[in-house]
Structures are given as structure tokens and as C-alpha cells.
Design an enzyme around this catalytic site. Structure first.
Site, mmCIF file in Angstrom:
data_model
loop_
_atom_site.group_PDB
_atom_site.id
_atom_site.type_symbol
_atom_site.label_atom_id
_atom_site.label_comp_id
_atom_site.label_asym_id
_atom_site.label_seq_id
_atom_site.Cartn_x
_atom_site.Cartn_y
_atom_site.Cartn_z
ATOM 1 N N HIS A 4 -8.028 0.447 -4.757
ATOM 2 C CA HIS A 4 -9.055 0.326 -3.706
ATOM 3 C C HIS A 4 -9.785 1.660 -3.629
ATOM 4 O O HIS A 4 -9.250 2.636 -3.095
ATOM 5 C CB HIS A 4 -8.336 -0.022 -2.392
ATOM 6 C CG HIS A 4 -9.223 -0.119 -1.198
ATOM 7 N ND1 HIS A 4 -8.726 -0.182 0.095
ATOM 8 C CD2 HIS A 4 -10.576 -0.165 -1.075
ATOM 9 C CE1 HIS A 4 -9.724 -0.263 0.945
ATOM 10 N NE2 HIS A 4 -10.861 -0.244 0.263
ATOM 11 N N MET A 57 -9.104 7.906 -1.876
ATOM 12 C CA MET A 57 -10.027 8.419 -0.852
ATOM 13 C C MET A 57 -10.596 9.769 -1.273
ATOM 14 O O MET A 57 -9.868 10.611 -1.807
ATOM 15 C CB MET A 57 -9.286 8.592 0.470
ATOM 16 C CG MET A 57 -8.594 7.335 0.940
ATOM 17 S SD MET A 57 -7.699 7.634 2.463
ATOM 18 C CE MET A 57 -6.968 6.025 2.721
ATOM 19 N N MET A 76 -12.103 4.044 -2.140
ATOM 20 C CA MET A 76 -12.864 4.410 -0.930
ATOM 21 C C MET A 76 -13.566 5.722 -1.240
ATOM 22 O O MET A 76 -13.243 6.781 -0.689
ATOM 23 C CB MET A 76 -11.906 4.539 0.258
ATOM 24 C CG MET A 76 -11.428 3.178 0.749
ATOM 25 S SD MET A 76 -9.990 3.288 1.819
ATOM 26 C CE MET A 76 -8.723 3.297 0.582
ATOM 27 N N HIS A 131 -0.833 -1.515 -4.154
ATOM 28 C CA HIS A 131 -2.196 -1.233 -3.684
ATOM 29 C C HIS A 131 -2.367 0.283 -3.598
ATOM 30 O O HIS A 131 -1.622 0.972 -2.898
ATOM 31 C CB HIS A 131 -2.366 -1.903 -2.316
ATOM 32 C CG HIS A 131 -3.718 -1.791 -1.716
ATOM 33 N ND1 HIS A 131 -4.752 -2.645 -2.032
ATOM 34 C CD2 HIS A 131 -4.227 -0.926 -0.802
ATOM 35 C CE1 HIS A 131 -5.823 -2.323 -1.337
ATOM 36 N NE2 HIS A 131 -5.530 -1.269 -0.588
ATOM 37 N N SER A 181 0.850 -1.200 0.000
ATOM 38 C CA SER A 181 0.000 0.000 0.000
ATOM 39 C C SER A 181 0.880 1.244 0.000
ATOM 40 O O SER A 181 1.537 1.559 0.996
ATOM 41 C CB SER A 181 -0.910 0.014 1.229
ATOM 42 O OG SER A 181 -1.485 1.303 1.340
ATOM 43 N N ASP A 187 -4.731 3.295 -2.548
ATOM 44 C CA ASP A 187 -5.869 3.668 -1.704
ATOM 45 C C ASP A 187 -6.408 5.020 -2.135
ATOM 46 O O ASP A 187 -5.806 6.059 -1.846
ATOM 47 C CB ASP A 187 -5.424 3.717 -0.241
ATOM 48 C CG ASP A 187 -5.189 2.326 0.306
ATOM 49 O OD1 ASP A 187 -6.097 1.484 0.194
ATOM 50 O OD2 ASP A 187 -4.094 2.070 0.836
ATOM 51 N N GLY A 235 0.938 -1.746 4.489
ATOM 52 C CA GLY A 235 1.347 -0.363 4.297
ATOM 53 C C GLY A 235 2.419 0.026 5.282
ATOM 54 O O GLY A 235 3.622 -0.091 5.004
ATOM 55 N N ASP A 287 -6.983 -6.113 4.428
ATOM 56 C CA ASP A 287 -6.391 -4.776 4.391
ATOM 57 C C ASP A 287 -6.601 -4.065 5.726
ATOM 58 O O ASP A 287 -7.736 -3.831 6.138
ATOM 59 C CB ASP A 287 -7.088 -3.993 3.264
ATOM 60 C CG ASP A 287 -6.467 -2.639 2.995
ATOM 61 O OD1 ASP A 287 -5.441 -2.310 3.604
ATOM 62 O OD2 ASP A 287 -7.037 -1.914 2.147
ATOM 63 N N MET A 301 -11.873 -5.374 4.987
ATOM 64 C CA MET A 301 -11.207 -4.299 5.735
ATOM 65 C C MET A 301 -11.125 -4.707 7.207
ATOM 66 O O MET A 301 -12.143 -4.996 7.833
ATOM 67 C CB MET A 301 -12.005 -2.989 5.642
ATOM 68 C CG MET A 301 -11.918 -2.272 4.315
ATOM 69 S SD MET A 301 -10.248 -1.961 3.729
ATOM 70 C CE MET A 301 -9.548 -0.981 5.050
HETATM 71 C C1 DX5 Z 1 -6.817 2.069 4.834
HETATM 72 C C2 DX5 Z 1 -6.234 1.521 3.570
HETATM 73 C C3 DX5 Z 1 -5.127 0.583 3.736
HETATM 74 C C4 DX5 Z 1 -3.938 1.124 4.456
HETATM 75 C C5 DX5 Z 1 -3.296 -0.022 5.167
HETATM 76 O O1 DX5 Z 1 -7.944 2.806 4.546
HETATM 77 O O2 DX5 Z 1 -7.240 0.857 2.805
HETATM 78 O O3 DX5 Z 1 -4.733 0.000 2.495
HETATM 79 O O4 DX5 Z 1 -2.991 1.743 3.633
HETATM 80 O O5 DX5 Z 1 -2.294 0.466 5.951
HETATM 81 P P1 DX5 Z 1 -1.682 -0.365 7.136
HETATM 82 O O6 DX5 Z 1 -1.059 -1.592 6.531
HETATM 83 O O7 DX5 Z 1 -0.688 0.580 7.729
HETATM 84 O O8 DX5 Z 1 -2.800 -0.715 8.082
HETATM 85 ZN ZN ZN Z 2 -6.609 -0.294 0.974
#
Ligand code: DX5
Ligand code: ZN
Length: 220
Positions: A65, A36, A67, A32, A7, A34, A196, A174, A136
Site C-alpha cells: 500500500h 509512507m 502512501m 499488508h 498489516s 504500509d 493491524g 483498511d 481507507m
Molecule cells: C494506515 C494503514 C493501515 C494501518 C491499519 O495508514 O494504511 O494499513 O496499518 O491499522 P489498524 O488496523 O490498526 O487501523
Molecule cells: Zn494500509
């Protein structure tokens, strides 16, 4: 075989190209992304332009991903930017079935993601319409959070649901994945682990990725 998805939310954005190379050299299988929107989750990250730059600069498949509210508005943009997998949240669309087919029609693998409090039952009537279920294990929006154990238990439930239906799909997990939390996740049937903060914060990123993959081999 376990796949590891790096991530980039936890990467150093000022050195994004080098960070992506570092993840690829360490053995990560996917990148990956993310995405948002500040509505579905209380944070804003990056969009298709960043994805396109990353796709041009590296060799790993990009796992996007989304969001974002009403993700159908942006599926085509991310597909055109080079996504290999596009995952939408079941909670973010009124028309999950349609959104999943929109992803496939754009030539990508279709993923459906569930927030920690969303029951896995909502997958039952779209079995066969997705290629990946993304569980999640933190409330989405930020990296570096602690895994919510109850959410992790959905992995086994989804694994059973897929086996009973004779449907094959990846199960990706995740949020809060590290070498301590991953064994239980893998034993329940996860096939893709997103990492991540634990990955980019690791002093030896290759050893970290290898550690996650070894768990997969041990679970077989
Ligand atoms: C959170 C993301 C994750 C995030 C994971 O909303 O979807 O992909 O980057 O990060 P870690 O591995 O630090 O929990
Ligand atoms: Zn994610």
C-alpha cells in the site's frame, strides 16, 4: 471468501520475521505493507529493502500500500522486491490510469486506494484497469485509529459500481477493522480486510483471523 491481510505496521519491528510467521500461522492470507513517505501522509515507515527481506522469508503474497506522492517513481522497485499487489492512491498521482498500467506491466496486481473524503466516482473511468479497490476507513498514516463510518459506506457503492459494469475486482478495507466493525464492512461487499492493531494486539491472533473469516462465510 474473505481474505485477511495482516498489516505489519502494528508488528514488533525488532521481531519482524517472527511476527510475520505468527500472522501466517494464524491464517492470514496476505501481508499488508504500509509504505509512507512523510509527504502524502505525516509518517515515514519502510521501503523496498524491508519488503524484499519479508518476501524471502515467508510464503504469503505481499500487498503493498503505497502512501507516497507520485507513486510511479517507486512501482518498479517494489515490484522487483517481490510485491504481489501494488496499490497507489488516486490522490497521489496526476495519472492514475498510467500508474495502474505501470503496476500491471511490472507483473503485479494493480490496486487503487481512496482516502476517506475521496468520492468513489473517480473509479468509474478506470473500471477494468485495476484489480483491487482499497477503501481507507481512517485517514492514512497511522495504525490504531478509529474507523470513520461515512468512509465505510463507500464499500457498498463500489460493490454496486463493479457489479453494474460486470467488472471483477477485490474490495479491500483498511483502517480500524476489528471484530466489531467488520460485520458491516463485509455485508457491504468487502472481500479483503486489512487488520493491524486489532490483529497484532489480540491475545489469540488465530481466533481473531478465524473470527473475521467466519463473518465472510456468514455473509454469503
Ligand atoms: C494506515 C494503514 C493501515 C494501518 C491499519 O495508514 O494504511 O494499513 O496499518 O491499522 P489498524 O488496523 O490498526 O487501523
Ligand atoms: Zn494500509
Amino acid at each position: 471468501m474473505i481474505k485477511v491481510a495482516a498489516s505489519i505496521l502494528s508488528a514488533d519491528f525488532l521481531k519482524l520475521g517472527a511476527e510475520i510467521d505468527r500472522a501466517a500461522d494464524a491464517g492470514a492470507d496476505w501481508l499488508h505493507f504500509d509504505v509512507m513517505d512523510g509527504m502524502f501522509v505525516p509518517n515515514i515507515s519502510f521501503g523496498p529493502a524491508v519488503l524484499q527481506a519479508a518476501v524471502r522469508a515467508n510464503r504469503l503474497p505481499c500487498d503493498v500500500h503505497l502512501m507516497i506522492e507520485s507513486p510511479e517513481r517507486y512501482i518498479e522497485s517494489f515490484a522487483k522486491a517481490g510485491a504481489r499487489v501494488i496499490t497507489v492512491h488516486a490522490e497521489a498521482t496526476h495519472h492514475l490510469h498510467r500508474a495502474l498500467h505501470q503496476v500491471r506491466d511490472c507483473g503485479c496486481l494493480a490496486g487503487v486506494s481512496l482516502n476517506p473524503a475521496t468520492p468513489p466516482d473517480c473509479l468509474r473511468y478506470v473500471l477494468g484497469d485495476f484489480d483491487l479497490a482499497l477503501v481507507m476507513t481512517v485517514n492514512p498514516g497511522f495504525g490504531g485509529q478509529k474507523l470513520i463510518p461515512a468512509a465505510m459506506n463507500k464499500v457498498g457503492e463500489i460493490h454496486r459500481m463493479l457489479s453494474e459494469a460486470g467488472v471483477s475486482a477485490e474490495i479491500e478495507v483498511d483502517g480500524g477493522v476489528d471484530l466489531t466493525t467488520a460485520p458491516k464492512i463485509v455485508r457491504q461487499g468487502a472481500t479483503v480486510l486489512v487488520a493491524g492493531s486489532a490483529m497484532f494486539g489480540s491475545p489469540d491472533i488465530a481466533a481473531f483471523v478465524d473470527g473475521l473469516k467466519k463473518l465472510g462465510r456468514a455473509a454469503v
